[in-house]
Design an enzyme around this catalytic site. Structure first.
Site, PDB file in Angstrom:
ATOM      1  N   TYR A 173       3.277   9.846  -0.242  1.00 44.62           N
ATOM      2  CA  TYR A 173       4.377   9.587   0.399  1.00 44.62           C
ATOM      3  C   TYR A 173       5.722  10.178   0.089  1.00 44.62           C
ATOM      4  O   TYR A 173       6.122   9.326  -0.929  1.00 44.62           O
ATOM      5  CB  TYR A 173       4.616   8.167   0.964  1.00 44.62           C
ATOM      6  N   ASP A 180       0.959  -0.968   0.276  1.00 36.88           N
ATOM      7  CA  ASP A 180      -0.182  -0.282  -0.353  1.00 36.88           C
ATOM      8  C   ASP A 180       1.231   1.496  -0.062  1.00 36.88           C
ATOM      9  O   ASP A 180       1.792   1.229   0.851  1.00 36.88           O
ATOM     10  CB  ASP A 180      -1.291   0.114   1.206  1.00 36.88           C
ATOM     11  N   LYS A 200      -3.443   5.439  -3.842  1.00 34.48           N
ATOM     12  CA  LYS A 200      -4.513   6.452  -3.320  1.00 34.48           C
ATOM     13  C   LYS A 200      -5.085   7.724  -4.254  1.00 34.48           C
ATOM     14  O   LYS A 200      -3.802   7.986  -4.711  1.00 34.48           O
ATOM     15  CB  LYS A 200      -4.521   7.263  -1.654  1.00 34.48           C
TER      16      LYS A 200
END
Length: 341
Positions: free
Chosen positions: A62, A57, A88
């Site tokens: 990030y 994930d 995401k």
């Protein structure tokens, strides 16, 4: 070799996907707390895959895309056929806008990130993620950070509306076309998980920090709803930002801040029970969430192959039933809280 139960595949709700009990959470690969050596970051992903982890994930947030780049580098070395990729939407990169500040990442790429929960924003975000990862498919896509923690009380209604009217419609269309296999949300608040679950048709949700050995605010309302709707849960933050891994030491972190006295006292009491049963606190913290039938995978961060190996080893070792019984007898777990068999 890891024990079978450490990485055994579990169904991700009704999505049809099987994910490893231990997932790999790639937030630290974006230089969250320290600037990582590039080779070490890639080797960490490789070690997870080699060890049997199938769920990875990540997110554009990030490291402003750096995490996705590093995962892509690892996948080009070891292949992606056995990997379930999750990323995401909710932020779009602006390569020439300047990085700015406020993301919380110590390092990462020099690209700006702006919130965009629109239909077009979600599509653009996924296109950018696929390019960074170097892949032509994504298995799981989550709407990211539509919670009060991120946006504040004043903005949450607007953001929720944008997400449901925009990003959700985009992901629903992609799922119907078979372009993605599961859609969901990734947030820090159980109440927002429940709100999304009631508003749309979601396969999975990634909830951080709200169902752990220390506290279970998600248990009363959201998790029964997840079972009812067939929503498979991925759990992050099962150490509550650190204190359930380090124990109640000086400077222990809880919710990314120094732990307050009441939290330190509660963790001290939990650790004393673990010590009496010869079980490290971190092992009990890893095993505990897996007792709930809605939980599919623990999404754990790591910054070295050794950390991955440690997580696999701890999940491979048993926790005696007597430990859970004593926690309940002392009121450190509620009588109705499910625990591992």
């Amino acid at each position: 070799m890891p024990a079978a139960n450490a990485l055994a595949p579990r169904p991700l709700g009704r999505s049809g996907l099987l994910v490893s009990t231990l997932g790999f959470g790639a937030a630290p690969l974006g230089d969250l707390y320290a600037r990582l050596d590039e080779a070490q970051a890639v080797a960490t992903v490789e070690a997870a895959i080699a060890g049997g982890v199938t769920l990875i994930d990540t997110s554009p947030l990030y490291g402003h895309g750096l995490s996705e780049h590093r995962i892509g580098a690892a996948l080009r070395r070891v292949g992606s056929d056995q990997v379930i990729l999750s990323t995401k939407v909710g932020r779009v990169a602006e390569p020439f806008a300047g990085r700015g500040d406020g993301s919380g990442y110590l390092g990462g790429l020099p690209h700006g990130m702006r919130f965009d929960y629109s239909y077009d924003g979600a599509m653009r975000s996924l296109e950018q993620s696929a390019l960074r990862l170097g892949v032509d498919r994504l298995d799981i896509v989550l709407i990211h950070d539509v919670d009060v923690w991120t946006h504040g009380e004043a903005m949450i209604e607007q953001r929720f509306g944008e997400a449901m009217n925009g990003a959700y419609r985009a992901l629903e269309r992609l799922r119907a076309a078979g372009a993605v296999r599961a859609i969901g949300v990734g947030v820090n608040e159980a109440a927002m998980c429940e709100r999304f679950a009631r508003a749309g048709d979601f396969d999975t949700m990634l909830l951080a920090g709200r169902y752990s050995l220390l506290e279970q605010p998600a248990l009363a309302s959201f998790m029964p709803l997840a079972l009812e709707k067939g929503i498979g849960l991925m759990l992050g933050g099962v150490f509550n930002s650190g204190i359930l891994a380090t124990g109640p030491v000086a400077g222990a972190k809880y919710n990314y801040n120094p732990a307050p006295p009441d939290i330190l006292a509660r963790v001290t009491a939990i650790q004393a029970v673990c010590t009496r049963h010869d079980v490290p606190l971190r092992r009990a913290a890893l095993h505990f969430p897996l007792g709930h039938p809605a939980v599919a995978s623990l999404v754990m961060g790591a910054v070295s192959p050794a950390e991955v190996e440690d997580q696999i080893a701890e999940l491979s070792k048993a926790v005696p039933a007597a430990l859970w019984a004593e926690l309940k007898a002392l009121g450190l777990l509620g009588a109705d809280v499910p625990v591992p068999a």
